[in-house]
Design a protein around this motif. Structure first.
Motif, mmCIF file in Angstrom:
data_model
loop_
_atom_site.group_PDB
_atom_site.id
_atom_site.type_symbol
_atom_site.label_atom_id
_atom_site.label_comp_id
_atom_site.label_asym_id
_atom_site.label_seq_id
_atom_site.Cartn_x
_atom_site.Cartn_y
_atom_site.Cartn_z
ATOM 1 N N UNK A 162 0.822 -1.114 -0.030
ATOM 2 C CA UNK A 162 -0.152 -0.014 -0.047
ATOM 3 C C UNK A 162 0.849 1.114 0.062
ATOM 4 N N UNK A 163 1.784 1.215 0.789
ATOM 5 C CA UNK A 163 2.803 2.524 0.885
ATOM 6 C C UNK A 163 3.613 2.554 -0.754
ATOM 7 N N UNK A 164 4.039 1.547 -1.266
ATOM 8 C CA UNK A 164 4.466 1.466 -2.517
ATOM 9 C C UNK A 164 3.653 2.046 -3.670
ATOM 10 N N UNK A 165 2.256 1.769 -3.654
ATOM 11 C CA UNK A 165 1.331 2.102 -4.596
ATOM 12 C C UNK A 165 1.090 3.549 -4.357
ATOM 13 N N UNK A 166 0.760 4.002 -2.987
ATOM 14 C CA UNK A 166 0.288 5.190 -2.939
ATOM 15 C C UNK A 166 1.486 6.294 -2.944
ATOM 16 N N UNK A 226 12.317 1.308 -4.687
ATOM 17 C CA UNK A 226 11.872 1.755 -3.343
ATOM 18 C C UNK A 226 12.226 3.067 -2.619
ATOM 19 N N UNK A 227 13.504 3.404 -3.123
ATOM 20 C CA UNK A 227 13.854 4.704 -3.087
ATOM 21 C C UNK A 227 13.325 6.024 -3.726
ATOM 22 N N UNK A 228 13.259 5.895 -5.256
ATOM 23 C CA UNK A 228 12.756 6.743 -5.987
ATOM 24 C C UNK A 228 12.369 6.107 -7.274
ATOM 25 N N UNK A 229 11.105 5.489 -7.565
ATOM 26 C CA UNK A 229 10.718 4.814 -8.707
ATOM 27 C C UNK A 229 10.658 6.085 -9.710
ATOM 28 N N UNK A 230 10.252 7.272 -9.417
ATOM 29 C CA UNK A 230 10.384 8.314 -10.407
ATOM 30 C C UNK A 230 11.731 8.371 -11.095
ATOM 31 N N UNK A 231 12.706 8.380 -10.666
ATOM 32 C CA UNK A 231 14.161 8.494 -10.826
ATOM 33 C C UNK A 231 14.471 7.296 -11.739
#
Length: 258
Positions: A82-86, A227-232
């Motif tokens: 849930x944390x990863x999704x949100x 887990x640190x920065x999926x965006x990057x």
């Protein structure tokens, strides 16, 4: 149909009369609406915006370059999922959906058992099994709206109770009765069986959730980065010209697995 952020910005700029060193609007000889100005070189020249169109096209994702394929294997009531999704997956997708695709596979550490009444057992009990099948049915029935609905559910205090209002909010044309029918009848179990098969086929086999693959492959290095920065990470993995938003900052989050 929503317009991408890049196109929307371009249209706003065009509507304000972008020019190089001048604030005048395109001459009246331009007979095309702003949305068509960059459709071809001839139109861009006629509307005096060829320079601006070249700049826009230079930063637009190359359609011939495949997007980064992100597949999440998860459980509906798993706290770390849930944390990863949100906090990672959905925010990244909202900003980078032009260069990434997301596939959701709700199953995770569940087990498929030979029982007609309850063919699955789940790590967080029967409520999670129900949440998994509800989300599987929603993904199947709602298409492009599915991720928004799943995010709405996973970010709510009660995932199961949120299912119906989240569906009504993001996919009002899909009735709750169709989802309920999917859950209670054979289709839901078929979808869960397919998710079980996809999860079992993972190589290497998953050892925890959330489990994330990129372009069909799993590596510990990419998992750590995700887990640190999926965006990057998505910006790094994309092989085409990076969109301007990829200059964004890194968000650091605590890591957790189940």
């Amino acid at each position: 149909m929503k317009v991408s952020g890049l196109v929307a910005v371009f249209l706003l700029l065009c509507a304000d009369g972008i020019s190089s060193g001048t604030s005048s609007h395109p001459k009246p000889s331009c007979r095309y609406p702003p949305s068509q100005w960059c459709r071809s070189l001839e139109i861009a020249i006629a509307c005096k915006v060829q320079k601006q169109c070249m700049e826009v096209n230079a930063t637009r994702p190359n359609q011939s370059v495949p997007p980064v394929s992100v597949t999440l294997y998860y459980e509906s009531l798993c706290p770390a999922c849930r944390v990863f999704i949100t906090q990672q997956l959905f925010p990244t997708w909202t900003m980078l959906q032009d260069i990434m695709t997301v596939t959701l596979v709700p199953y995770g550490n569940a087990k498929e058992i030979p029982s007609a009444n309850s063919p699955f057992t789940c790590q967080h009990g029967d409520p999670e099994c129900r949440g998994n099948v509800i989300e599987a049915c929603i993904i199947h029935l709602t298409g492009h709206s599915a991720f928004q609905i799943v995010y709405c559910m996973e970010s709510s205090a009660d995932v199961l109770t949120a299912a119906k209002p989240c569906l009504q909010l993001y996919a009002p044309s899909v009735s709750w009765s169709s989802v309920d029918s999917c859950v209670k009848k054979g289709l839901g179990n078929q979808l869960m069986h397919a998710n079980a098969a996809m999860t079992r086929a993972l190589s290497p086999a998953h050892t925890h959730v959330p489990w994330v693959t990129f372009n069909g492959e799993y590596t510990e290095e990419n998992e750590d980065k995700a887990m640190s920065s999926l965006f990057r990470l998505v910006c790094q993995l994309y092989k085409g010209v990076k969109p301007p938003v990829c200059t964004g900052a890194t968000v650091k989050l605590n890591r957790g697995f189940s």
